[in-house]
Design a protein around this motif. Structure first.
Motif, short mmCIF file in Angstrom:
data_model
loop_
_atom_site.label_atom_id
_atom_site.label_comp_id
_atom_site.label_asym_id
_atom_site.label_seq_id
_atom_site.Cartn_x
_atom_site.Cartn_y
_atom_site.Cartn_z
N LYS A 27 0.84 -1.21 0.00
CA LYS A 27 0.00 0.00 0.00
C LYS A 27 0.87 1.25 0.00
CE LYS A 27 -4.31 -1.51 2.15
NZ LYS A 27 -5.22 -1.25 3.26
N ALA A 28 1.95 1.24 0.78
CA ALA A 28 2.86 2.40 0.84
C ALA A 28 3.51 2.62 -0.53
CB ALA A 28 3.91 2.21 1.93
N VAL A 29 3.90 1.55 -1.19
CA VAL A 29 4.50 1.66 -2.53
C VAL A 29 3.50 2.29 -3.50
CG1 VAL A 29 5.26 0.29 -4.54
CG2 VAL A 29 6.18 -0.20 -2.27
N MET A 30 2.24 1.86 -3.41
CA MET A 30 1.21 2.44 -4.28
C MET A 30 1.01 3.92 -3.99
SD MET A 30 0.12 0.53 -6.60
CE MET A 30 -1.08 1.76 -7.07
N ALA A 31 0.95 4.29 -2.72
CA ALA A 31 0.76 5.70 -2.37
C ALA A 31 1.94 6.54 -2.88
CB ALA A 31 0.60 5.86 -0.86
N LYS A 32 3.15 6.01 -2.76
CA LYS A 32 4.35 6.73 -3.24
C LYS A 32 4.28 6.96 -4.74
CE LYS A 32 7.37 4.97 0.36
NZ LYS A 32 8.41 3.98 0.70
N ALA A 33 3.68 6.04 -5.48
CA ALA A 33 3.58 6.18 -6.93
C ALA A 33 2.82 7.46 -7.31
CB ALA A 33 2.89 4.96 -7.54
N TYR A 34 1.85 7.83 -6.49
CA TYR A 34 1.05 9.03 -6.79
C TYR A 34 1.79 10.33 -6.46
CZ TYR A 34 -2.90 6.20 -8.06
OH TYR A 34 -3.72 5.31 -8.72
N LEU A 35 2.96 10.23 -5.82
CA LEU A 35 3.78 11.42 -5.56
C LEU A 35 4.75 11.67 -6.72
CD1 LEU A 35 4.69 10.94 -1.80
CD2 LEU A 35 3.14 12.65 -2.77
N LEU A 36 4.87 10.70 -7.63
CA LEU A 36 5.82 10.81 -8.74
C LEU A 36 5.13 11.26 -10.02
CD1 LEU A 36 7.75 7.48 -8.10
CD2 LEU A 36 8.47 9.79 -7.49
N ASP A 37 5.91 11.85 -10.90
CA ASP A 37 5.40 12.29 -12.19
C ASP A 37 5.62 11.18 -13.21
OD1 ASP A 37 4.70 13.55 -14.54
OD2 ASP A 37 6.34 15.02 -14.48
#
Length: 107
Positions: free
Chosen positions: A44-54
């Protein structure tokens, strides 16, 4: 009951807060020996981090090292949202999707 907000609808602040909460829960699960719970929270943390990237920072045709798996590389065929579709080099050649947060940008 309040519905959970989708990561795609969260602000940067909300995403960072969510990641911190997930990391803390994962740490506690690991300490308690709850391996499956730990794995779910980490994902879940990996998925959330993906939304912080361009997603535009990642280019089809390029090869990226897979975070957390040194020596493993992934070639992107195309992007769909925060997922990179392609295949692992030296793997089976089967197409798979990885969240862009699992790919190391070349620095």
């Amino acid at each position: 009951m309040e519905r959970e907000k989708r990561y795609s609808a969260m602000t940067e602040y909300e995403l960072r807060r969510e990641i911190a909460t997930l990391n803390e829960k994962a740490r506690k699960a690991e300490q308690m020996g709850m391996v499956n719970e730990y794995a779910v929270l980490e994902r879940k943390a990996v998925m959330a981090k993906a939304y912080l990237l361009d997603p535009n920072s990642f280019k089809p045709g390029e090869i990226y090292e897979i975070d957390g798996d040194p020596g493993s590389y992934f070639k992107i065929d195309y992007l769909n949202g925060v997922f990179a579709w392609g295949y692992r080099l030296g793997g089976t050649g089967q197409e798979e999707a990885l969240p862009i947060s699992m790919l190391n940008l070349k620095g």
